[in-house]
Design a protein around this motif. Structure first.
Motif, short mmCIF file in Angstrom:
data_model
loop_
_atom_site.label_atom_id
_atom_site.label_comp_id
_atom_site.label_asym_id
_atom_site.label_seq_id
_atom_site.Cartn_x
_atom_site.Cartn_y
_atom_site.Cartn_z
N PRO A 56 0.93 -1.13 -0.26
CA PRO A 56 0.15 0.17 -0.04
C PRO A 56 1.12 0.98 0.23
O PRO A 56 2.09 1.54 0.07
N ALA A 57 0.44 2.16 -0.83
CA ALA A 57 1.23 3.54 -0.73
C ALA A 57 1.70 4.25 0.05
O ALA A 57 2.81 4.78 0.50
N ASN A 58 0.47 4.64 1.32
CA ASN A 58 0.93 4.64 2.50
C ASN A 58 2.16 3.97 3.32
O ASN A 58 2.85 4.71 4.27
N ILE A 59 2.55 3.09 3.50
CA ILE A 59 3.51 1.43 3.11
C ILE A 59 4.70 2.53 3.18
O ILE A 59 5.92 3.01 3.18
N LYS A 60 4.24 2.20 1.44
CA LYS A 60 5.16 2.60 1.00
C LYS A 60 6.46 4.56 1.03
O LYS A 60 7.42 4.86 1.37
N GLN A 61 5.58 5.35 1.16
CA GLN A 61 5.66 6.90 1.70
C GLN A 61 6.33 6.19 2.94
O GLN A 61 7.25 6.88 3.02
N ALA A 62 5.70 6.19 3.82
CA ALA A 62 6.90 6.07 4.95
C ALA A 62 8.11 5.71 5.44
O ALA A 62 8.82 6.16 5.40
N ALA A 252 0.87 -7.52 1.72
CA ALA A 252 2.15 -7.70 0.66
C ALA A 252 3.41 -6.91 0.80
O ALA A 252 3.58 -6.13 0.02
N MET A 253 4.02 -7.65 1.93
CA MET A 253 5.74 -6.53 2.04
C MET A 253 6.34 -7.97 2.20
O MET A 253 7.36 -7.97 3.16
N THR A 254 6.10 -8.82 0.82
CA THR A 254 7.45 -9.99 1.42
C THR A 254 8.87 -9.36 1.58
O THR A 254 9.36 -9.98 2.11
N ALA A 293 2.95 0.17 8.35
CA ALA A 293 1.31 -0.92 8.23
C ALA A 293 0.62 -1.75 9.20
O ALA A 293 -0.23 -1.74 9.47
N LEU A 294 1.20 -1.55 10.92
CA LEU A 294 0.54 -2.26 12.19
C LEU A 294 -0.42 -0.26 12.64
O LEU A 294 -0.94 -0.76 12.99
N THR A 295 -0.10 0.63 11.79
CA THR A 295 -0.60 1.59 12.86
C THR A 295 -1.45 2.06 11.45
O THR A 295 -2.63 3.15 12.66
N GLY A 296 -1.30 2.37 10.04
CA GLY A 296 -1.36 3.19 9.33
C GLY A 296 -3.24 2.41 9.04
O GLY A 296 -3.23 1.55 9.67
N PRO A 297 -4.15 2.82 8.32
CA PRO A 297 -5.31 2.36 7.54
C PRO A 297 -5.03 0.86 7.38
O PRO A 297 -4.00 0.02 6.68
#
Ligand code: PLP
Length: 410
Positions: A56-62, A252-254, A293-297
């Motif tokens: 997800p985009a928010n994870i990449k952004q983080a 989806a972070m393998t 990933a764990l704290t976002g949406p």
């Protein structure tokens, strides 16, 4: 036979600890499929152990923001305080489990968690009970650590779940661990709270046996199945349970390689010793991504689950229409494990016969250009594992080809 030992090439003598461990059959099938693709053949690979979605985009952004902030150095040995805190909150929120920060450990994937745990706890000859079919790495890691995998075959008619009497029979004074995985790779079978109960009761009577649970497919469950985890179901077992999870499958972070676990402090401390002499710490950038990933949406988890469910239904119903193949409807993960015993003994168009699940998957790869993994790779035959983490159109085409290959058998 789950993997092929490495052949002694001239001038190299492999260490005895890897004598019975080798490159997995799954990898070999992947290599053959890639070769065929290079030759221009339209191969469809149903072997992937990872979601086909993007991170997800928010994870990449983080992760990008962490790089820009200069979080590019070694971190604390087994996880940043911020990530450990988020994991503690995840365990409380989703599992009703209370782990203090020093009962939480973070590693380079759930695989390294397993590796650290076994390295930290197994002496030569110690036994680890592994219900079968099982994820290939379990037995190989146990062997590398000098332990003895005790494989207990679990029937499709029992939902591929371990029966309490089987566990009772498998326990010896040498048993160190029982390793459970729900939902399972490769069967997709999962234990409800009710399914777990009798197994946990057996463990209560054997205080020397510790419990390792691999919950990595926790979020990929269907039809309202209620995920359960043993340390929450039976608090008396919590002091000897290691609860393993990770971000690879759910988010989806393998490729980011972050796994984690909650468990007794002394074990977690011993695992950190192993990690300190292998990777030093998980990647700083990946830890920042896992924190998000764990704290976002979390809303996309439901969307993705629904997409996997549709694909599971497509695969299961198509397989059930093929004479000679039968399969149960898995509760979770993104695999089906189908029984192909009805095809054994049949003759292929070239006049040779199908004598094993391996023969069948070889035949479908060569004649139908579809790559699947035989049950033998997971310790139970005759089965085929299909991963449905693939586009629907590809799945439909693959199943047409499998059906056609089966029609050509006499
Ligand atoms: N546990 C199971 C059952 C798996 O199927 C896999 C990957 O295929 C893993 C653990 C490894 O996960 P990670 O990517 O976190 O190392």
């Amino acid at each position: 036979m789950t993997s092929q030992p490495i052949a002694g090439e001239a001038g190299f003598r492999p260490a005895s600890r890897i004598a019975s461990v080798g490159i997995s059959q799954i990898l070999k099938i992947g290599i053959r499929a890639a070769e065929m693709k290079r030759d221009g053949l339209p191969v469809i690979v149903l072997g992937a152990g990872e979601p086909d979605f993007d991170t997800p985009a928010n994870i990449k952004q983080a992760a990008k923001a962490a790089i820009d902030r200069g979080e590019t150095k070694y971190t604390a040995l087994d996880g940043t305080p911020a990530l450990k805190q988020a994991i503690g909150e995840k365990f409380r929120r989703e599992n009703g489990l209370d782990y203090a920060t020093d009962e939480i450990t973070v590693a380079t994937g759930a695989k390294q968690i397993l590796y650290n745990a076994f390295m930290a706890s197994i002496d030569p000859g110690d036994e680890v009970i592994i219900p079968t079919p099982y994820w290939t790495s379990y037995s190989d890691i146990v062997k590398i650590c000098g332990g003895i995998p005790v494989l207990v075959p679990c029937d499709a008619k029992d939902g591929f779940r371990l029966k309490p009497e089987q566990l009772q029979k498998a326990i010896t004074p040498k048993t160190r661990w029982l390793l459970l995985n729900s939902p399972s790779n490769p069967s997709g079978a999962a234990y409800s709270a009710e399914n777990y109960r009798p197994v946990l009761d057996v463990l209560l009577a054997h205080p020397h046996v510790w419990l390792m649970v691999d919950d990595i497919y926790e979020h990929i469950v269907y039809d309202g199945f209620r995920f359960a985890t043993p340390a929450a179901l039976e608090p008396k077992l919590k002091p000897r349970t290691l609860t393993i999870n990770g971000v690879s499958k759910a988010y989806a972070m393998t490729g980011w390689r972050i796994g984690y676990a909650g468990g007794p402090k002394a074990l977690v401390k011993a695992m950190a010793v192993i990690q300190s002499q292998s990777t030093s710490c998980p990647s700083s950038v990946s830890q920042a991504a896992a924190l998000e990933a764990l704290t976002g949406p979390q809303d996309y988890l439901e969307e993705r689950r629904e997409s996997f469910r549709q694909r599971r239904d497509l695969v299961v119903s198509a397989l059930k229409r093929i004479p000679g193949i039968s399969c149960r409807t898995p509760e979770g993960a993104f695999y089906t494990f189908a029984d192909c015993s009805g095809l054994l003994g049949k003759t292929k168009p070239d006049g040779t016969r199908i004598l094993s699940d391996h023969d069948f998957t070889d035949y479908v790869l060569e004649a139908g250009h579809v790559a699947m993994v035989p049950g033998s790779a997971f310790g139970l035959s005759p089965y085929i594992r299909i991963s449905y983490a693939t586009a629907k159109s590809e799945l439909e085409e693959a199943l047409r080809r499998i059906a056609r290959c089966c029609e050509q058998l006499t």
